[in-house]
Design a protein around this motif. Structure first.
Motif, PDB file in Angstrom:
ATOM      1  N   HIS A  58      42.102  35.012  33.585  1.00  0.00           N
ATOM      2  CA  HIS A  58      42.042  35.203  35.090  1.00  0.00           C
ATOM      3  C   HIS A  58      40.417  34.834  35.436  1.00  0.00           C
ATOM      4  O   HIS A  58      39.792  34.780  34.774  1.00  0.00           O
ATOM      5  CB  HIS A  58      42.264  36.625  35.388  1.00  0.00           C
ATOM      6  CG  HIS A  58      41.274  37.826  34.802  1.00  0.00           C
ATOM      7  ND1 HIS A  58      41.431  38.210  33.528  1.00  0.00           N
ATOM      8  CD2 HIS A  58      40.176  38.210  35.336  1.00  0.00           C
ATOM      9  CE1 HIS A  58      40.662  39.283  33.421  1.00  0.00           C
ATOM     10  NE2 HIS A  58      39.715  39.068  34.305  1.00  0.00           N
ATOM     11  N   PHE A  59      40.536  34.694  36.858  1.00  0.00           N
ATOM     12  CA  PHE A  59      39.353  34.459  37.277  1.00  0.00           C
ATOM     13  C   PHE A  59      38.432  35.698  37.867  1.00  0.00           C
ATOM     14  O   PHE A  59      39.269  36.425  38.428  1.00  0.00           O
ATOM     15  CB  PHE A  59      39.532  33.399  38.742  1.00  0.00           C
ATOM     16  CG  PHE A  59      39.804  31.959  38.150  1.00  0.00           C
ATOM     17  CD1 PHE A  59      38.864  31.247  37.802  1.00  0.00           C
ATOM     18  CD2 PHE A  59      40.923  31.686  37.984  1.00  0.00           C
ATOM     19  CE1 PHE A  59      39.118  29.782  37.491  1.00  0.00           C
ATOM     20  CE2 PHE A  59      41.659  30.624  37.557  1.00  0.00           C
ATOM     21  CZ  PHE A  59      40.721  29.592  37.400  1.00  0.00           C
ATOM     22  N   GLN A  60      37.206  35.661  37.790  1.00  0.00           N
ATOM     23  CA  GLN A  60      36.544  37.236  38.128  1.00  0.00           C
ATOM     24  C   GLN A  60      36.076  36.943  39.697  1.00  0.00           C
ATOM     25  O   GLN A  60      35.285  35.798  39.767  1.00  0.00           O
ATOM     26  CB  GLN A  60      35.305  37.327  37.104  1.00  0.00           C
ATOM     27  CG  GLN A  60      34.724  38.671  37.441  1.00  0.00           C
ATOM     28  CD  GLN A  60      35.659  39.820  37.156  1.00  0.00           C
ATOM     29  OE1 GLN A  60      36.316  39.909  36.423  1.00  0.00           O
ATOM     30  NE2 GLN A  60      35.442  40.738  38.315  1.00  0.00           N
ATOM     31  N   TRP A  61      36.309  37.662  40.452  1.00  0.00           N
ATOM     32  CA  TRP A  61      36.053  37.611  41.935  1.00  0.00           C
ATOM     33  C   TRP A  61      34.716  37.804  42.254  1.00  0.00           C
ATOM     34  O   TRP A  61      34.024  38.944  41.356  1.00  0.00           O
ATOM     35  CB  TRP A  61      36.821  38.384  43.063  1.00  0.00           C
ATOM     36  CG  TRP A  61      38.288  37.877  42.929  1.00  0.00           C
ATOM     37  CD1 TRP A  61      39.011  38.253  42.052  1.00  0.00           C
ATOM     38  CD2 TRP A  61      38.853  36.867  43.867  1.00  0.00           C
ATOM     39  NE1 TRP A  61      40.461  37.390  42.355  1.00  0.00           N
ATOM     40  CE2 TRP A  61      40.091  36.750  43.498  1.00  0.00           C
ATOM     41  CE3 TRP A  61      38.146  36.190  44.813  1.00  0.00           C
ATOM     42  CZ2 TRP A  61      40.801  35.796  44.106  1.00  0.00           C
ATOM     43  CZ3 TRP A  61      38.948  35.267  45.603  1.00  0.00           C
ATOM     44  CH2 TRP A  61      40.122  35.020  45.215  1.00  0.00           C
ATOM     45  N   LEU A  93      42.583  35.663  40.234  1.00  0.00           N
ATOM     46  CA  LEU A  93      43.496  34.359  40.570  1.00  0.00           C
ATOM     47  C   LEU A  93      44.406  34.193  39.649  1.00  0.00           C
ATOM     48  O   LEU A  93      44.160  34.066  38.435  1.00  0.00           O
ATOM     49  CB  LEU A  93      42.635  33.223  40.761  1.00  0.00           C
ATOM     50  CG  LEU A  93      43.356  32.003  41.047  1.00  0.00           C
ATOM     51  CD1 LEU A  93      43.867  32.137  42.358  1.00  0.00           C
ATOM     52  CD2 LEU A  93      42.028  30.878  40.995  1.00  0.00           C
ATOM     53  N   VAL A  94      45.832  34.152  39.958  1.00  0.00           N
ATOM     54  CA  VAL A  94      46.751  33.858  38.925  1.00  0.00           C
ATOM     55  C   VAL A  94      47.683  32.553  38.927  1.00  0.00           C
ATOM     56  O   VAL A  94      48.101  32.201  40.024  1.00  0.00           O
ATOM     57  CB  VAL A  94      47.841  35.097  38.783  1.00  0.00           C
ATOM     58  CG1 VAL A  94      49.063  34.990  37.777  1.00  0.00           C
ATOM     59  CG2 VAL A  94      46.941  36.545  38.745  1.00  0.00           C
ATOM     60  N   MET A 146      37.824  29.058  46.327  1.00  0.00           N
ATOM     61  CA  MET A 146      37.834  29.080  44.996  1.00  0.00           C
ATOM     62  C   MET A 146      36.609  28.936  44.528  1.00  0.00           C
ATOM     63  O   MET A 146      36.079  29.336  43.486  1.00  0.00           O
ATOM     64  CB  MET A 146      38.913  28.096  44.397  1.00  0.00           C
ATOM     65  CG  MET A 146      40.219  28.514  44.642  1.00  0.00           C
ATOM     66  SD  MET A 146      40.790  30.016  43.878  1.00  0.00           S
ATOM     67  CE  MET A 146      40.360  29.560  42.080  1.00  0.00           C
ATOM     68  N   THR A 147      35.674  28.010  45.299  1.00  0.00           N
ATOM     69  CA  THR A 147      34.351  27.579  45.019  1.00  0.00           C
ATOM     70  C   THR A 147      33.321  28.859  45.051  1.00  0.00           C
ATOM     71  O   THR A 147      32.559  29.053  44.448  1.00  0.00           O
ATOM     72  CB  THR A 147      33.893  26.495  45.990  1.00  0.00           C
ATOM     73  OG1 THR A 147      34.738  25.221  45.548  1.00  0.00           O
ATOM     74  CG2 THR A 147      32.480  25.999  45.439  1.00  0.00           C
ATOM     75  N   ARG A 148      33.786  29.501  46.291  1.00  0.00           N
ATOM     76  CA  ARG A 148      32.764  30.730  46.457  1.00  0.00           C
ATOM     77  C   ARG A 148      33.057  31.925  45.855  1.00  0.00           C
ATOM     78  O   ARG A 148      32.322  32.914  45.164  1.00  0.00           O
ATOM     79  CB  ARG A 148      32.754  31.272  47.931  1.00  0.00           C
ATOM     80  CG  ARG A 148      32.398  29.776  48.955  1.00  0.00           C
ATOM     81  CD  ARG A 148      30.628  29.626  48.515  1.00  0.00           C
ATOM     82  NE  ARG A 148      29.774  30.797  48.922  1.00  0.00           N
ATOM     83  CZ  ARG A 148      28.607  31.003  48.647  1.00  0.00           C
ATOM     84  NH1 ARG A 148      28.271  30.172  47.943  1.00  0.00           N
ATOM     85  NH2 ARG A 148      28.233  32.234  49.035  1.00  0.00           N
ATOM     86  N   LEU A 149      34.471  32.316  45.737  1.00  0.00           N
ATOM     87  CA  LEU A 149      34.764  33.444  44.994  1.00  0.00           C
ATOM     88  C   LEU A 149      35.004  33.442  43.502  1.00  0.00           C
ATOM     89  O   LEU A 149      34.646  34.479  42.747  1.00  0.00           O
ATOM     90  CB  LEU A 149      36.173  34.204  45.701  1.00  0.00           C
ATOM     91  CG  LEU A 149      36.121  34.485  47.328  1.00  0.00           C
ATOM     92  CD1 LEU A 149      37.339  34.919  47.822  1.00  0.00           C
ATOM     93  CD2 LEU A 149      34.938  35.543  47.495  1.00  0.00           C
ATOM     94  N   ALA A 150      36.230  32.548  42.976  1.00  0.00           N
ATOM     95  CA  ALA A 150      36.529  32.622  41.552  1.00  0.00           C
ATOM     96  C   ALA A 150      35.451  31.714  40.899  1.00  0.00           C
ATOM     97  O   ALA A 150      36.050  30.478  40.346  1.00  0.00           O
ATOM     98  CB  ALA A 150      37.897  31.952  41.472  1.00  0.00           C
ATOM     99  N   ARG A 151      34.751  32.070  40.522  1.00  0.00           N
ATOM    100  CA  ARG A 151      33.618  31.201  39.841  1.00  0.00           C
ATOM    101  C   ARG A 151      33.498  31.514  38.337  1.00  0.00           C
ATOM    102  O   ARG A 151      33.239  30.680  37.633  1.00  0.00           O
ATOM    103  CB  ARG A 151      32.045  31.683  40.417  1.00  0.00           C
ATOM    104  CG  ARG A 151      31.954  31.319  41.763  1.00  0.00           C
ATOM    105  CD  ARG A 151      31.841  29.734  42.007  1.00  0.00           C
ATOM    106  NE  ARG A 151      30.517  29.206  41.517  1.00  0.00           N
ATOM    107  CZ  ARG A 151      30.225  28.005  41.415  1.00  0.00           C
ATOM    108  NH1 ARG A 151      31.145  27.080  42.082  1.00  0.00           N
ATOM    109  NH2 ARG A 151      29.291  27.590  40.613  1.00  0.00           N
ATOM    110  N   GLN A 152      34.197  32.698  37.794  1.00  0.00           N
ATOM    111  CA  GLN A 152      33.833  33.019  36.579  1.00  0.00           C
ATOM    112  C   GLN A 152      35.353  33.314  35.658  1.00  0.00           C
ATOM    113  O   GLN A 152      36.262  34.083  36.452  1.00  0.00           O
ATOM    114  CB  GLN A 152      33.312  34.256  36.439  1.00  0.00           C
ATOM    115  CG  GLN A 152      32.912  34.694  34.876  1.00  0.00           C
ATOM    116  CD  GLN A 152      31.972  35.949  34.751  1.00  0.00           C
ATOM    117  OE1 GLN A 152      31.695  36.688  35.804  1.00  0.00           O
ATOM    118  NE2 GLN A 152      31.574  36.284  33.472  1.00  0.00           N
TER     119      GLN A 152
END
Length: 585
Positions: free
Chosen positions: A75-78, A217-218, A123-129
C-alpha cells in the motif's frame, strides 16, 4: 571335375551360398535401415517430449513466480500533514497556507470535476511512500530458499524486502512504456553463486478509495460502485527466487531423456544382435538343408543318365541296339540317345564292312596267291625252255605287283588314320600335273575307246602337295575309266575360284545310285559287287581320296545319274609356304 554329381553339387551349393548371402545381406540391411529410421523417429519424439516437458516445467515455475508477485500485499503511505489541503472546504481554506497553495487552490475550486491531472497531483503529493509488511510477504514452500521482493514506482519510489539488504534488483524504467504485463529473466544476487529467476510484474493503478478509516491507495482491477477516482499510474513488482527447484526438475528430466535414449540404443543393439544370430542360424540351417536336398535332387536328376549308362553297357559287338526307350528319358537326353543309336548303327555298318572287307581281301589275295602258286607249280612239273620260264616269271611279277598295290593302299590308309602322313607343299603347275596323270590313264582309256579331255585354262600355278593331288586324280580317273561305257568320254577341268581351286572329273559311265552316293567314300564300300570286273578292287580307292583331300584342307563331293555318268567336284585351298613339309593334323 571328374564327377558330374560332385560338379553339380558344388555348383549348386555355390549358387545357393551366393543366394543365401545376398538374401541375408539384404534382410539385414533392410532391417537395419528400418530400425535406424524407427530410432530416428523415436529419438525425435523423445526430444519433442523433452522440449514440451521442459517448457511445461519452466512455465509452471514462471507461473508460480508470477503468482507470488501478484499476491504481494502493498500500500501507499499517505502524508497526513497535507491531508486537510485535499478535503473541501478545509482544503480550500488552508490551500493558501500550504507551500504550494497558489497551485492547489484552483484545483480544489473544481473539486467536483476531478480529472487525470488532479489525480496525478494527488498521487504525487500524498502517495509518496510504498510500504509492505514483512510478516505478510508471500512464501511458496515448493521454492527452495527465500523469495526476494522489490517494488519500483513510476515516480522513483522503491521498496525492497529486508533480505535484499542494500542491494537493489536491476530495473529499467523504460519498461513502464512497454505493452507487456510481465517479463522473466535471470539475475545475480550478491552472496549467491547461482542464478535467481525473476519476474517483473507491471501493475496499473487505476482507482483509489478515500475513507476516514483507511488512508491508503489500493490498486483494484474491478469496478466499484463506491466513490473512486481514476488514476493512470504504474508500479513494477519484482519477485526473484532461487532457480534450484527448476534446475533440479530440468536435470531430472535431462537424466530421464538420457536414460530413455540409452535404453532405446541398447534395445536396438540387442535387437540387431538377435537379428544377426537369427539370420546366421537361418542361413546355416538353410545351407545344410540345401546340401542334403542338393545331393538328393542331383541323385534324382542323374538317374536317367544312370539308366542310359546301363543301357549302353549292354551294347556288344554282337548286338548294337540301344536297349532303352525314349519314353523313360528326359527331353535333354533324347538327342544324346538318338546320337548314340546313330553312332551304334554306323559302327554296326562299319563292322559289317570290315567283315566283308576281310572276306573280300581274303578272296582277292587268295586268287592271286593261288594263281601264283599254280603258275609256279606248273613250271616245276617238267623242264621248260628259257622262253617258258621267262613267261612264268613275268606272270608272277604281274600278280605280285597287284598284291603290292593293294598292300600300299592299306598302308596309306593306316598312315592317314595314325596322323603321320606328311604334306609337302610346292608350287604346282596344273597343266604339267594333269599331263602326267593323263599319261598314266590314257592307255587304259584307249583300251575301252574312251575320249580323254583336259581343260586347264587359264594356266594355273597352285601351292599344294603334288604327290597327294596326283594320287587323288589317278584314283578318280581310274574309276572313271573302269565304270565308263565303251566309246564314252572323260573330262577333267581345273579353274581357280577366288582363293580356292575347283577341279571336276566327269565321265559318261553307268552312274551311281542316289542311295549309294553318301557311302562311296567309306572304306571297303562297293555299290554293286555284281558289276565289278575280275580285278583287284576292295573299295579303298575313294577312301584314300577322301583322306588325302582332308589332309589338304579341301572338300570333295559327287553328283550322278544312273545311265548318264558321274561328276566328282574337288575344291582345294592354296597352302602357304611352298617347299615346307609338315605332318597332317
Amino acid at each position: 571335375m571328374k564327377s558330374i554329381r560332385l560338379a553339380l553339387v558344388v555348383f549348386f551349393l555355390f549358387l545357393d551360398a551366393m543366394a543365401l548371402l545376398t538374401a541375408i545381406f539384404l534382410a539385414y540391411y533392410t532391417a537395419e535401415q528400418s530400425l535406424q529410421s524407427e530410432q530416428a523417429s523415436q529419438r525425435a519424439l523423445i526430444f519433442q517430449q523433452f522440449k514440451d516437458q521442459k517448457r511445461d516445467i519452466e512455465e509452471r515455475f514462471d507461473n508460480r513466480l508470477l503468482e507470488q508477485a501478484r499476491t504481494l500485499p502493498f500500500h501507499f503511505q499517505w502524508n497526513p500533514t497535507l491531508l486537510p489541503q485535499f478535503i473541501p472546504p478545509a482544503g480550500l481554506l488552508t490551500s493558501a497556507l500550504a507551500p504550494h497553495g497558489h497551485l492547489l487552490a484552483p484545483v480544489w475550486i473544481d473539486s467536483g470535476q476531478r480529472g487525470t491531472a488532479v489525480n496525478q497531483l494527488i498521487m504525487t503529493r500524498l502517495a509518496r511512500q510504498i510500504t509492505v509488511e514483512e510478516g505478510r510477504l508471500p512464501h511458496d514452500e515448493d521454492f527452495l530458499g527465500v523469495e526476494y521482493f522489490q517494488i519500483n514506482h513510476e515516480w522513483g519510489t522503491v521498496w525492497r524486502s529486508q533480505n535484499l539488504g542494500e542491494y537493489l534488483l536491476p530495473f529499467d524504467s523504460t519498461q513502464l512504456t512497454k505493452t507487456v504485463d510481465w517479463a522473466f529473466d535471470d539475475v545475480k544476487i550478491p552472496g549467491h553463486e547461482e542464478n535467481f529467476r525473476r519476474v517483473q510484474f507491471k501493475v496499473p493503478i487505476r482507482y483509489f478509495r478515500l475513507g476516514t478509516r483507511m488512508m491508503s491507495l489500493v490498486p483494484t482491477p474491478s469496478a466499484d460502485t463506491n466513490r473512486r477516482t481514476e488514476i493512470s499510474n504504474w508500479i513494477v513488482v519484482h519477485c526473484a527466487v532461487d532457480s534450484k527447484t527448476r534446475e533440479a526438475q530440468l536435470n531430472e528430466l535431462q537424466l530421464k531423456l538420457t536414460a530413455d535414449i540409452d535404453s532405446r540404443i541398447a534395445e536396438s543393439a540387442e535387437a540387431m544382435w538377435w537379428l544377426r544370430w537369427k539370420l546366421v542360424a537361418i542361413g546355416a540351417f538353410t545351407f545344410i538343408a540345401a546340401v542334403l536336398g542338393g545331393l538328393m535332387l542331383v541323385d534324382i536328376g542323374l538317374s536317367p543318365i544312370r539308366r542310359l549308362s546301363r543301357a549302353v553297357s549292354r551294347v556288344s559287338p554282337k548286338n548294337f541296339l540301344l536297349p532303352i526307350s525314349d519314353d523313360v528319358l528326359p527331353r535333354e537326353l533324347k538327342p544324346i540317345a538318338q546320337r548314340l543309336r546313330d553312332t551304334l548303327d554306323e559302327l554296326r555298318r562299319a563292322f559289317d564292312r570290315e567283315k566283308q572287307a576281310v572276306a573280300d581281301l581274303s578272296h582277292e589275295l587268295r586268287t592271286p596267291v593261288t594263281a601264283l602258286l599254280a603258275t609256279l607249280d606248273v613250271a616245276l612239273r617238267k623242264p621248260r625252255t628259257i622262253e617258258e620260264y621267262h613267261q612264268v616269271i613275268v606272270d608272277a611279277r604281274d600278280v605280285s605287283s597287284s598284291m603290292r598295290a593293294l598292300v600300299e593302299r592299306l598302308l596309306s590308309l593306316a598312315k592317314i588314320d595314325a596322323g603321320v602322313a606328311q604334306i609337302r607343299v610346292e608350287a604346282v603347275d596344273m597343266d604339267d600335273l594333269l599331263a602326267d596323270v593323263a599319261t598314266l590313264i590314257r592307255p587304259l582309256a584307249n583300251e575301252k575307246g574312251l575320249k580323254f579331255v583336259i581343260d586347264a585354262t587359264p594356266r594355273v600355278v597352285w601351292c599344294t602337295d603334288p604327290d597327294k593331288l596326283r594320287e587323288i586324280l589317278v584314283n578318280l580317273l581310274h574309276n572313271a575309266v573302269q565304270y565308263n561305257r565303251p566309246d564314252g568320254s572323260i573330262t577333267v577341268r581345273a579353274q581357280p575360284n577366288g582363293e580356292r581351286l575347283d577341279i571336276t572329273v566327269s565321265d559318261t559311265g553307268i552312274g551311281i545310285d542316289a542311295d549309294a552316293i553318301p557311302h562311296i567314300f567309306e572304306r571297303f564300300y562297293r555299290a554293286d559287287v555284281s558289276r565289278e570286273e575280275p580285278a583287284l578292287h576292295a573299295g579303298l580307292g575313294l577312301s584314300i581320296v577322301r583322306g588325302y583331300v582332308d589332309l589338304l584342307g579341301g572338300t570333295i563331293g559327287a553328283t550322278s545319274n544312273l545311265g548318264t555318268g558321274t561328276t566328282f567336284h574337288l575344291s582345294l585351298p592354296s597352302l602357304a609356304e611352298p617347299g615346307r613339309e609338315r605332318e597332317a593334323a
